[in-house]
Design a protein around this motif. Structure first.
Motif, PDB file in Angstrom:
ATOM      1  N   MET A  11     104.538  -4.571 114.854  1.00 43.80           N
ATOM      2  CA  MET A  11     104.148  -2.892 114.369  1.00 43.80           C
ATOM      3  C   MET A  11     102.759  -3.428 114.549  1.00 43.80           C
ATOM      4  SD  MET A  11     105.030  -1.537 111.012  1.00 43.80           S
ATOM      5  CE  MET A  11     106.679  -1.269 110.831  1.00 43.80           C
ATOM      6  N   ASN A  12     102.133  -2.182 115.347  1.00 36.73           N
ATOM      7  CA  ASN A  12     100.455  -2.002 115.450  1.00 36.73           C
ATOM      8  C   ASN A  12      99.982  -1.374 114.098  1.00 36.73           C
ATOM      9  OD1 ASN A  12     101.061   0.889 115.841  1.00 36.73           O
ATOM     10  ND2 ASN A  12     101.322   0.316 117.929  1.00 36.73           N
ATOM     11  N   LYS A  13      98.742  -1.077 114.194  1.00 39.31           N
ATOM     12  CA  LYS A  13      98.231  -0.709 113.040  1.00 39.31           C
ATOM     13  C   LYS A  13      98.493   0.731 112.798  1.00 39.31           C
ATOM     14  CE  LYS A  13      93.595  -0.208 110.922  1.00 39.31           C
ATOM     15  NZ  LYS A  13      92.014  -0.321 111.122  1.00 39.31           N
ATOM     16  N   GLN A  14      98.609   1.681 113.635  1.00 37.74           N
ATOM     17  CA  GLN A  14      99.149   3.144 113.543  1.00 37.74           C
ATOM     18  C   GLN A  14     100.488   3.145 112.867  1.00 37.74           C
ATOM     19  OE1 GLN A  14      96.969   5.702 113.735  1.00 37.74           O
ATOM     20  NE2 GLN A  14      98.713   6.719 112.678  1.00 37.74           N
ATOM     21  N   GLU A  15     101.252   2.179 113.538  1.00 38.35           N
ATOM     22  CA  GLU A  15     102.553   2.126 113.082  1.00 38.35           C
ATOM     23  C   GLU A  15     102.732   1.903 111.358  1.00 38.35           C
ATOM     24  OE1 GLU A  15     105.299   1.236 116.865  1.00 38.35           O
ATOM     25  OE2 GLU A  15     104.401  -0.563 115.594  1.00 38.35           O
ATOM     26  N   ILE A  16     101.813   0.841 111.074  1.00 35.57           N
ATOM     27  CA  ILE A  16     101.866   0.412 109.586  1.00 35.57           C
ATOM     28  C   ILE A  16     101.311   1.582 108.713  1.00 35.57           C
ATOM     29  CG2 ILE A  16     100.509  -0.972 108.115  1.00 35.57           C
ATOM     30  CD1 ILE A  16     100.278  -3.296 110.344  1.00 35.57           C
ATOM     31  N   ILE A  17     100.268   2.358 109.428  1.00 37.90           N
ATOM     32  CA  ILE A  17      99.693   3.488 108.748  1.00 37.90           C
ATOM     33  C   ILE A  17     100.897   4.571 108.324  1.00 37.90           C
ATOM     34  CG2 ILE A  17      98.184   5.558 108.826  1.00 37.90           C
ATOM     35  CD1 ILE A  17      96.121   3.763 110.279  1.00 37.90           C
ATOM     36  N   SER A  18     101.637   4.815 109.606  1.00 38.93           N
ATOM     37  CA  SER A  18     102.772   5.903 109.508  1.00 38.93           C
ATOM     38  C   SER A  18     103.731   5.428 108.279  1.00 38.93           C
ATOM     39  CB  SER A  18     103.420   5.898 110.937  1.00 38.93           C
ATOM     40  OG  SER A  18     102.167   6.216 111.658  1.00 38.93           O
TER      41      SER A  18
END
Length: 268
Positions: free
Chosen positions: A1-8
């Motif tokens: 899971m990349n950073k943007q996915e974690i934020i989402s």
């Protein structure tokens, strides 16, 4: 899971875009002051302190004071395990409450929703009926044609051997060697043809299967609704009653209603 996915994902559990970015930044480096957080998170400086105030109020960050006579304010995040546990506990509590509420709403309904569905195809229908017979606990009431009966005979014999009460009616060639009560349909051309493709079965007085077996569109309707069970059960029983009368008083019936009982069958 990349950073943007974690934020989402953090947004899905209740954080805003800015809050999610700040929380990730603090997990990577803490304690940090507002300026450092703005730089590492990418949140505009004017928005950082507003977001931090909200996060502090919600218990997502802790404030640490020190240095310069306690005037230096830095922030640390709520440990991620505690964050996830709190969100999980809250979510489960809401689900439990929702289940209870929906159960109360459902119980107030006047409609008794029961099993009702369609099975398409000849083989699928036969296999389903065989399985229903195998699962039977007490009683089977069946009317069908000899072709379908032959597919079901083995399952019926096993059920009979287990003490299941069985009553059958076969529309054509009803003379079969079985250990249960089997009735013969009176051979009347037009009257018998009205049953073409029909199979009706009631299992344990709790499930009915109506199989339409004609070649162009074979399908079954399965229902556990009390109305369909009662109607199907009465339909089979009344058909047996009428055919027993015809067997016992056939000559007198023919004399009164004509050959093939035309004046009766063709009445409506």
């Amino acid at each position: 899971m990349n950073k943007q996915e974690i934020i989402s994902t953090l947004k899905e559990i209740g954080l805003t875009e800015y809050e999610a970015k700040i929380y990730i930044s603090l997990l990577q480096e803490h304690p940090s002051n507002g300026n450092a957080i703005a730089t590492s998170s990418g949140v505009p400086p004017a928005k950082v302190y507003e977001a931090l105030r909200r996060m502090k109020k919600r218990g997502l960050v802790y404030v640490l004071s020190g240095g310069d006579n306690g005037k230096l304010v830095r922030y640390s995040p709520l440990p991620y395990k505690e964050l996830l546990k709190g969100k999980k506990d809250t979510f489960i509590a809401k689900l439990d409450s929702l289940e209870e509420s929906l159960s109360e709403i459902s119980s107030q309904s006047d409609t008794d929703w029961t099993e009702l569905y369609l099975i398409e195809g000849y083989s699928s229908s036969i296999e389903f009926i065989q399985s229903a017979i195998s699962d039977c606990k007490s009683e089977i009431l069946l009317s069908c044609w000899k072709k379908e009966f032959e597919f079901l005979k083995e399952s019926l014999e096993r059920a009979s051997g287990c003490g299941i009460k069985i009553v059958t009616m076969i529309f054509d060639d009803g003379h079969v060697d079985v250990p249960w009560r089997n009735f013969i349909h009176y051979s009347i051309g037009r009257g018998l043809n009205r049953h073409s493709g029909e199979l009706s079965i009631v299992i344990d007085n709790s499930k009915t299967i109506l199989f339409y077996a004609l070649d162009d569109c074979p399908h079954s309707i399965v229902s556990s609704h009390p109305s369909t069970i009662s109607i199907t059960r009465n339909y089979i029983r009344h058909d047996i009653y009428v055919n027993r009368i015809l067997q016992d008083f056939g000559e007198r019936m023919v004399e009164y209603y004509g050959q093939n009982l035309d004046r009766l069958i063709n009445d409506f």
